[in-house]
Design a protein around this motif. Sequence first.
Motif, PDB file in Angstrom:
ATOM      1  N   ARG A 289      41.980  12.492  68.803  1.00 26.28           N
ATOM      2  CA  ARG A 289      41.402  11.239  69.281  1.00 26.28           C
ATOM      3  C   ARG A 289      42.356  10.111  68.892  1.00 26.28           C
ATOM      4  NH1 ARG A 289      36.172  11.566  71.014  1.00 26.28           N
ATOM      5  NH2 ARG A 289      34.893  13.233  70.151  1.00 26.28           N
ATOM      6  N   ASN A 291      41.874   7.162  67.899  1.00 27.14           N
ATOM      7  CA  ASN A 291      41.572   6.386  66.702  1.00 27.14           C
ATOM      8  C   ASN A 291      41.608   7.243  65.434  1.00 27.14           C
ATOM      9  OD1 ASN A 291      39.203   7.810  66.776  1.00 27.14           O
ATOM     10  ND2 ASN A 291      37.893   6.079  67.321  1.00 27.14           N
ATOM     11  N   SER A 293      39.707   9.624  64.375  1.00 28.84           N
ATOM     12  CA  SER A 293      38.426   9.724  63.677  1.00 28.84           C
ATOM     13  C   SER A 293      38.258  11.059  62.953  1.00 28.84           C
ATOM     14  CB  SER A 293      37.263   9.477  64.637  1.00 28.84           C
ATOM     15  OG  SER A 293      37.324  10.404  65.701  1.00 28.84           O
ATOM     16  N   LEU A 296      40.184  10.838  59.732  1.00 28.31           N
ATOM     17  CA  LEU A 296      39.496   9.915  58.822  1.00 28.31           C
ATOM     18  C   LEU A 296      38.334  10.612  58.118  1.00 28.31           C
ATOM     19  CD1 LEU A 296      39.389   7.013  57.843  1.00 28.31           C
ATOM     20  CD2 LEU A 296      37.979   6.435  59.811  1.00 28.31           C
TER      21      LEU A 296
HETATM   22  C1  LIG Z   1      36.615   6.944  67.509  1.00 32.26           C
HETATM   23  O1  LIG Z   1      36.324   7.195  68.857  1.00 32.26           O
HETATM   24  C2  LIG Z   1      35.168   7.977  69.066  1.00 32.26           C
HETATM   25  C3  LIG Z   1      35.062   8.306  70.539  1.00 32.26           C
HETATM   26  O2  LIG Z   1      35.439   7.225  71.330  1.00 32.26           O
HETATM   27  C4  LIG Z   1      33.950   7.219  68.542  1.00 32.26           C
HETATM   28  O3  LIG Z   1      32.785   8.002  68.716  1.00 32.26           O
HETATM   29  C5  LIG Z   1      34.157   6.934  67.075  1.00 32.26           C
HETATM   30  O4  LIG Z   1      33.100   6.142  66.576  1.00 32.26           O
HETATM   31  C6  LIG Z   1      35.466   6.200  66.823  1.00 32.26           C
HETATM   32  N1  LIG Z   1      35.681   6.145  65.395  1.00 32.26           N
HETATM   33  C7  LIG Z   1      36.227   5.132  64.776  1.00 32.26           C
HETATM   34  C8  LIG Z   1      36.465   5.300  63.319  1.00 32.26           C
HETATM   35  O5  LIG Z   1      36.533   4.105  65.329  1.00 32.26           O
END
Ligand SMILES: *[C@@H]1O[C@H](CO)[C@@H](O)[C@H](O)[C@H]1NC(C)=O
Length: 436
Positions: A289, A291, A293, A296
Motif C-alpha cells: 500500500r 501509505n 500501512s 506501520l
Molecule cells: C492506508 O490506506 C488504507 C487504504 O486506503 C487505509 O485503510 C488506511 O487507513 C491508511 N492508513 C494510514 C496509516 O494512513
Amino acid sequence: MSRGGLRRVVVTGLGAVTPLGIGVKRTWQRLIAGHCGITSTRDLGSEFVNLPSQVAGIVPKGLKADGCWTASEHVTPTEIRQAALFAQYGLAASAEALEDAGFKDGKSLDPDMTGVCFGSGIGNLSDLYETSIAYNAAKNYRKIHPLFVPRILINLGAGHLSMRYGFRGPNHTATTACTTGAHSIGDAMRFIQLGDADIMLAGGAESCIHPVAIGGFARSRSLATDFNETPERSSRPFDRDRAGFVIGEGASILVLEELEHAQRRNAKIYAELAGYGCSADAHHLTAPRDNGSGALQAMRKALKHAQVEPAKIDYINAHATSTALGDAAENTAIKSLMMNDDGVTRTSDINVSSTKGAVGHLLGAAGAVEALFSVLALSESVMPPTLNLQNQTAGFDCNYAAGEAQHRNIDIALTNSFGFGGTNASLCFRKIQDVR
Ligand SMILES: *[C@@H]1O[C@H](CO)[C@@H](O)[C@H](O)[C@H]1NC(C)=O
Ligand SMILES: *[C@@H]1O[C@H](CO)[C@@H](O)[C@H](O)[C@H]1NC(C)=O
Ligand SMILES: *[C@@H]1O[C@H](CO)[C@@H](O)[C@H](O)[C@H]1NC(C)=O
Ligand SMILES: *[C@@H]1O[C@H](CO)[C@@H](O)[C@H](O)[C@H]1NC(C)=O
Ligand SMILES: *[C@@H]1O[C@H](CO)[C@@H](O)[C@H](O)[C@H]1NC(C)=O
Ligand SMILES: *[C@@H]1O[C@H](CO)[C@@H](O)[C@H](O)[C@H]1NC(C)=O
C-alpha cells in the motif's frame, strides 16, 4: 524478570554467510567500511548473459582462510550430498553461532529444550529444474534422484540443523518469501517465551542464483536492470535512481536463549529480542500500500510487545530493497511511526539505513542477516551505511547514513521485513543493560 508474563529472550550467538564473506566478523567489518558484495553474474555461465539483470550478491567462492566458501571446509561429505546449498550455508552459520555462544558442537545442551527455526524462501531451484528436464526427456521416473524430495523440501534445512546437533526441541520452518528470516527469529522467540525451548537456532538462508529465478523476478519487474556494467552501484535503497532489487544469497543464524539461562552461565549477551510484530497488507500480490500501512502495523506491534515508545528507537534497519514503490511506502511508514505525538520533531532525527546496498536482497535470508546487522549496530554502537544513496528526492528526508557508517550509542533497534503476498514483520532489539 518476565515481560508481560512471558519469559525473556536474548541473543547470545551469531553466525553469517553473506556476499561480503564468510563469518560475522568479516561481513561486519566490510559492511561498516562501505564495501559492496554485489558482482556481475556473467561469469556464472552463458545463460546469465541473456537475462535483463546481470548482477547479484554472490557468496565469494574460495578458501575459508580468505573468508570465502568451499563447501568441504564447512559441511560433511554426507551433508554436501544430502543438503541443498541454502541448507549448507545454514549449517555453516549455525556452527559459527553455536561456537560464538560458547556451545561448541551443542553437546552440552539439553536436547529436548533446544530447537531450530530455520527457513528459506525458494530453496534449490536447480534441483526442480534439472529433475524436470531429465524426467521430461526420458519420461522415466527412474531419472528422478532418490534424494530429490529431501533436497527440495524447504523444512529439511531445519532438519539438517537438528540432525547435526541432535536438537529435539521445536523444529520449525517459515517460508514467507522475503519475510522468512524475520518470521523464523520471531517464532523462535515465541517458543522460548512460552517455555517450549530454552535455546533456539533461528534464521534463514537462500541460494537461488539461477537463470529461472532471475528470469522470474525480472518478469515480475522486480529487479534492477540498469546497472549491469556497474554491479556495485545497482542496489541503491532510497536513492532517486533506484529501479529494482538485486538478488543475493547467504544465511544468518542467531542463537536465542532464555534470559535467566544465559545469565546463569555468564554468557555474553548481545541484545534482548524484546518485540516481534506481524501484519498483512491485505492488498496486492507484490505491491505495498502506498501509505505503508502494513509496515506501520508490524512496527507498532513489535514496539507494543517491547513496551517501547517510537521516539526511543535509535536505529531502524529498513527492509528497503531499492524498488521505487517499496522504499517509498516504507519511508512513509517509518515517518508516520516516528513523527507521532511525543515522537521526534525533525525527520532528520530519524536514523534509518538499508544494508541491501551492500549485499543485495537475500530473500529468505534477508530478515535474518538484517537482524544480525541490527544486533551488531547495538553492540558495536554503529549505524551501518546505506550505499549508493546519492540523490534524495522529496520526502526522503531522514538520516540514512548515506555512503558512510555513523558511530553513535544505539540502545534500541528495529528491523523490518516485508514479503510478496503482503506479509510484514518487524523485530525490536534492545541493549540488555538498558532493561530494568
Ligand atoms: C492506508 O490506506 C488504507 C487504504 O486506503 C487505509 O485503510 C488506511 O487507513 C491508511 N492508513 C494510514 C496509516 O494512513
Ligand atoms: C542443486 O540442484 C542441482 C540440480 O539437481 C544439483 O546439481 C546441485 O547439486 C544442487 N546444489 C545444491 C548444493 O544446492
Ligand atoms: C526436524 O524436522 C526434520 C524434517 O522436518 C526431520 O528430518 C528431523 O528429524 C527433525 N529433527 C528432530 C531431531 O526431530
Ligand atoms: C539520530 O542520530 C542523531 C545523531 O546522528 C541524534 O542526534 C538523534 O537523536 C538520533 N535520533 C534518535 C531518534 O535517536
Ligand atoms: C546526484 O548525486 C551525484 C553524486 O553525489 C551528483 O554528482 C549529482 O549532481 C546529483 N544529481 C542531482 C540532480 O542532484
Ligand atoms: C507488506 O508486505 C507487502 C507484500 O508484498 C510488501 O509489498 C509491502 O512492502 C509491505 N508493506 C509495506 C507497506 O511496506
